[in-house]
Design an enzyme around this catalytic site. Structure first.
Site, PDB file in Angstrom:
ATOM      1  N   ASN A  64      -9.705   1.644   7.535  1.00  0.00           N
ATOM      2  CA  ASN A  64     -11.004   1.008   7.284  1.00  0.00           C
ATOM      3  C   ASN A  64     -11.025   0.175   6.000  1.00  0.00           C
ATOM      4  O   ASN A  64     -11.378  -1.001   6.028  1.00  0.00           O
ATOM      5  CB  ASN A  64     -12.117   2.058   7.249  1.00  0.00           C
ATOM      6  CG  ASN A  64     -12.421   2.598   8.616  1.00  0.00           C
ATOM      7  OD1 ASN A  64     -12.713   1.855   9.538  1.00  0.00           O
ATOM      8  ND2 ASN A  64     -12.328   3.914   8.761  1.00  0.00           N
ATOM      9  N   ASP A  96      -4.271   5.509   6.124  1.00  0.00           N
ATOM     10  CA  ASP A  96      -4.883   6.567   6.933  1.00  0.00           C
ATOM     11  C   ASP A  96      -5.719   5.920   8.029  1.00  0.00           C
ATOM     12  O   ASP A  96      -5.195   5.448   9.010  1.00  0.00           O
ATOM     13  CB  ASP A  96      -5.763   7.481   6.064  1.00  0.00           C
ATOM     14  CG  ASP A  96      -4.960   8.473   5.247  1.00  0.00           C
ATOM     15  OD1 ASP A  96      -4.024   9.070   5.783  1.00  0.00           O
ATOM     16  OD2 ASP A  96      -5.291   8.658   4.068  1.00  0.00           O
ATOM     17  N   GLU A 147       0.846  -1.191   0.000  1.00  0.00           N
ATOM     18  CA  GLU A 147       0.000   0.000   0.000  1.00  0.00           C
ATOM     19  C   GLU A 147       0.882   1.243   0.000  1.00  0.00           C
ATOM     20  O   GLU A 147       1.989   1.214   0.534  1.00  0.00           O
ATOM     21  CB  GLU A 147      -0.898  -0.046   1.245  1.00  0.00           C
ATOM     22  CG  GLU A 147      -1.890   1.062   1.384  1.00  0.00           C
ATOM     23  CD  GLU A 147      -2.963   1.120   0.313  1.00  0.00           C
ATOM     24  OE1 GLU A 147      -2.605   1.312  -0.868  1.00  0.00           O
ATOM     25  OE2 GLU A 147      -4.146   1.021   0.641  1.00  0.00           O
ATOM     26  N   ASP A 148       0.390   2.311  -0.604  1.00  0.00           N
ATOM     27  CA  ASP A 148       1.154   3.554  -0.606  1.00  0.00           C
ATOM     28  C   ASP A 148       1.027   4.286   0.718  1.00  0.00           C
ATOM     29  O   ASP A 148       2.002   4.781   1.256  1.00  0.00           O
ATOM     30  CB  ASP A 148       0.748   4.460  -1.767  1.00  0.00           C
ATOM     31  CG  ASP A 148      -0.742   4.793  -1.788  1.00  0.00           C
ATOM     32  OD1 ASP A 148      -1.541   4.100  -1.123  1.00  0.00           O
ATOM     33  OD2 ASP A 148      -1.134   5.751  -2.502  1.00  0.00           O
TER      34      ASP A 148
END
Length: 175
Positions: free
Chosen positions: A106, A103, A99-100
């Site tokens: 979710n 946050d 993943e980049d």
């Protein structure tokens, strides 16, 4: 619109971190006889994943998913929709989700649940950037590049309205 940007993480820092992560990933999977599959979540992870896959010497496959949790707005609906699924099987394979940025966690937690139903041998998580102050769901990130404050950042795959992904560093922008 003029956007001001200041370098938060330099190109050199990113490249050094990618090499370090590649070594850690190689060491982690060194004793596994299972096939390794890197799964990138499109679109943001593509630049990171391209560099990361070259930094990993263990033989591996690449696959991609596109998921959305935004129902036409700017806030998450928490309902994950798969827009592009994996092309290959992951049953009995070691899976590394790339993943980049993480946050809230979710969407990624839902993706991990979906992947777990496909019976991989293992699932680990690698992210270039994490914003722990925004986390709503805790995730076990095995391979972490950088933790950053809650700033709006772009570059190296991260975008603002699909722009600025091509920038070779990560910059903070003021809108």
């Amino acid at each position: 619109m003029t956007i001001e940007m200041k370098v938060m993480i330099s190109t050199e820092e990113i490249q050094a971190k990618v090499q370090e992560l590649g070594k850690k990933i190689d060491a982690h999977y060194a004793n596994s006889d299972k096939e390794l599959v890197l799964i990138g979540l499109l679109r943001g992870s593509v630049i990171f994943m391209a560099d990361l896959c070259r930094a990993i010497s263990k033989e591996h496959e690449l696959d991609f998913m596109t998921v959305s949790s935004y129902a036409g707005g700017t806030t998450s609906s928490r309902d994950v929709k798969i827009l592009k699924d994996l092309d290959g099987e992951i049953r009995n394979k070691d899976v590394l989700v790339v993943e980049d940025i993480i946050d809230s966690g979710n969407t990624l937690s839902k993706v991990l649940e979906i992947l777990q139903t496909r019976q991989p041998n293992s699932i680990e998580l690698c992210t270039l950037v994490s914003k722990p102050s925004r986390r709503e769901i805790e995730l076990d990130v095995k391979f972490l590049g950088f933790e950053v404050e809650d700033k709006f950042i772009v570059g190296y795959g991260l975008d603002y309205d699909q722009k600025y992904r091509h920038i070779p560093f990560i910059g903070e922008i003021g809108l």
